[in-house]
Design a protein around this motif. Structure first.
Motif, short mmCIF file in Angstrom:
data_model
loop_
_atom_site.label_atom_id
_atom_site.label_comp_id
_atom_site.label_asym_id
_atom_site.label_seq_id
_atom_site.Cartn_x
_atom_site.Cartn_y
_atom_site.Cartn_z
N ARG A 183 48.45 35.55 46.71
CA ARG A 183 47.40 36.16 47.51
C ARG A 183 46.14 35.30 47.44
NH1 ARG A 183 49.92 40.62 44.95
NH2 ARG A 183 48.55 40.36 43.15
N VAL A 184 45.43 35.21 48.54
CA VAL A 184 44.13 34.55 48.59
C VAL A 184 43.12 35.55 49.13
CG1 VAL A 184 42.76 32.67 49.57
CG2 VAL A 184 45.13 32.25 48.89
N ASN A 185 42.09 35.80 48.35
CA ASN A 185 41.06 36.78 48.71
C ASN A 185 41.67 38.15 49.02
OD1 ASN A 185 39.22 34.64 48.46
ND2 ASN A 185 39.46 34.10 50.62
N GLY A 186 42.69 38.50 48.25
CA GLY A 186 43.35 39.79 48.38
C GLY A 186 44.39 39.87 49.48
N GLU A 187 44.52 38.82 50.29
CA GLU A 187 45.48 38.82 51.40
C GLU A 187 46.76 38.10 50.97
OE1 GLU A 187 46.05 36.70 55.78
OE2 GLU A 187 44.02 36.95 54.96
N GLN A 188 47.89 38.76 51.15
CA GLN A 188 49.16 38.14 50.78
C GLN A 188 49.48 36.97 51.71
OE1 GLN A 188 52.55 40.66 49.69
NE2 GLN A 188 53.84 39.41 51.03
N ARG A 189 49.77 35.83 51.12
CA ARG A 189 50.11 34.64 51.90
C ARG A 189 51.59 34.30 51.80
NH1 ARG A 189 45.44 31.64 53.05
NH2 ARG A 189 43.76 33.14 53.35
N SER A 190 52.24 34.70 50.70
CA SER A 190 53.67 34.44 50.59
C SER A 190 54.26 35.34 49.52
CB SER A 190 53.95 32.98 50.23
OG SER A 190 53.50 32.66 48.93
N SER A 191 55.57 35.58 49.64
CA SER A 191 56.31 36.33 48.65
C SER A 191 57.76 35.87 48.71
CB SER A 191 56.21 37.83 48.91
OG SER A 191 56.84 38.57 47.89
N PHE A 192 58.36 35.63 47.55
CA PHE A 192 59.73 35.12 47.56
C PHE A 192 60.44 35.49 46.27
CE2 PHE A 192 56.93 31.72 46.06
CZ PHE A 192 57.55 31.25 44.90
N ALA A 193 61.76 35.44 46.32
CA ALA A 193 62.57 35.72 45.14
C ALA A 193 62.41 34.59 44.13
CB ALA A 193 64.04 35.88 45.53
N ASP A 234 37.25 30.73 47.64
CA ASP A 234 38.45 31.56 47.59
C ASP A 234 38.71 32.03 46.16
OD1 ASP A 234 38.99 31.16 50.29
OD2 ASP A 234 40.47 29.57 49.95
N THR A 235 39.46 33.10 46.07
CA THR A 235 40.06 33.53 44.81
C THR A 235 41.56 33.62 45.05
OG1 THR A 235 38.13 34.78 44.07
CG2 THR A 235 40.24 35.36 43.09
N VAL A 236 42.33 32.91 44.22
CA VAL A 236 43.78 32.86 44.38
C VAL A 236 44.44 33.64 43.26
CG1 VAL A 236 43.87 30.59 43.23
CG2 VAL A 236 45.81 31.36 44.61
N GLU A 237 45.40 34.48 43.62
CA GLU A 237 46.17 35.26 42.67
C GLU A 237 47.64 34.91 42.83
OE1 GLU A 237 44.25 39.57 42.25
OE2 GLU A 237 44.83 39.08 44.31
N ASN A 248 42.39 32.99 39.70
CA ASN A 248 41.40 31.93 39.53
C ASN A 248 40.52 31.80 40.77
OD1 ASN A 248 44.13 30.83 38.11
ND2 ASN A 248 42.32 30.30 36.88
N PRO A 249 39.20 31.76 40.61
CA PRO A 249 38.32 31.41 41.72
C PRO A 249 38.37 29.89 41.98
CG PRO A 249 37.04 31.68 39.75
CD PRO A 249 38.44 32.00 39.36
N VAL A 250 38.01 29.51 43.18
CA VAL A 250 37.96 28.09 43.55
C VAL A 250 36.51 27.69 43.76
CG1 VAL A 250 38.77 26.31 45.14
CG2 VAL A 250 40.23 28.30 44.66
N HIS A 251 36.04 26.69 43.03
CA HIS A 251 34.67 26.20 43.15
C HIS A 251 34.67 24.75 43.60
CE1 HIS A 251 33.11 29.26 39.89
NE2 HIS A 251 33.60 29.86 40.98
#
Length: 257
Positions: A183-193, A234-237, A248-251
């Motif tokens: 997720r980036v900024n709370g938005e899911q960008r990908s999901s996989f097995a 951005d904040t990436v989870e 982690n935040p991105v600076h």
């Protein structure tokens, strides 16, 4: 069980992670000598460090069919590994710092990480499975222009803060039966097995130990199915179910505070 490394009074210590508190340990759970519980800290106040600083930092590339197809690469015929640098490691909640000189694609790759728990050479598959102490979460940050300009990954994947890992090591999970979500900024960008790999961790450990001795604390990053662009602000989870969430935040360099 969940084990972490945290900073207490400016000193790195091992901890056993509970729902609310972290028990401070007198030694490493990777050390056969054992440890005692010498105190506690509230989990909410923890300053997280990379959960292990590996003697050797191994990394797998092009290990998911979708990533291989997207890159137009050939499917690997046998397990192979590369190396990363410990200076690139950073912990949960610490900033990923994008160097000011980076142009072009700056990307995250969500990865399962195996933490080795014992010395191992010429391992069978069952010995490889038994040698994994636990699992954690990694983010293989990459500066693609540098990756294409250079003869090695020395700066494109190994610059300071480019390898967030954590928040802890989970010892009681079937890692290959989980789901990896980015997720980036709370938005899911990908999901996989998580386990949808060409060669799984035990294939790689078996092959590795034909030539290299593995030691307690070595880590093996298992590659990613997908990549995701990142920008300062951005904040990436990265979440691997059953293990944890690495955030982690991105600076931008020069704006780390």
């Amino acid at each position: 069980m969940r084990y972490a490394r945290i900073s207490v009074g400016g000193r790195a210590v091992w901890g056993r992670v509970g729902e609310r508190d972290i028990e401070i340990l007198s030694g490493s759970p990777l050390d056969a000598a054992g440890f005692d519980v010498i105190g506690t800290v509230p989990r909410a106040r923890a300053h997280w460090l990379p959960p292990v600083v590996p003697p050797v930092f191994y990394a797998v590339g092009m290990n998911y069919p979708r990533h291989i197809a997207h890159a137009g690469a050939a499917t690997p015929e046998r397990p192979e590994v590369g190396y990363r640098a410990n200076n690139a490691l950073t912990g949960h909640l610490a900033p990923i710092v994008k160097p000011a000189a980076v142009t072009g694609r700056f990307e995250a790759e969500p990865e399962l990480v195996a933490v080795i728990g014992r010395t191992l050479r010429h391992a069978t598959r069952e010995e490889a499975r038994e040698a994994v102490f636990g699992w954690t979460v990694g983010n293989d940050v990459s500066a693609r222009t540098w990756q294409h300009q250079d003869r090695s990954f020395w700066r494109s994947k190994n610059s300071d803060t480019f390898k967030p890992m954590g928040p802890w090591i989970e010892t009681d999970v079937d890692a290959l039966a989980q789901t990896t979500t980015l997720r980036v900024n709370g938005e899911q960008r990908s999901s996989f097995a998580t386990g949808d790999m060409v060669f799984d961790p035990f294939d790689h450990i078996t092959e590795l130990t034909r030539h290299n001795t593995l030691y307690a604390g070595d880590v093996l990053w298992m590659g990613a199915e997908t990549v995701c662009p990142l920008e300062p602000g951005d904040t990436v989870e990265i979440e691997i179910s059953g293990i944890g969430v690495l955030t982690n935040p991105v600076h931008l360099e020069g704006n780390e505070q």
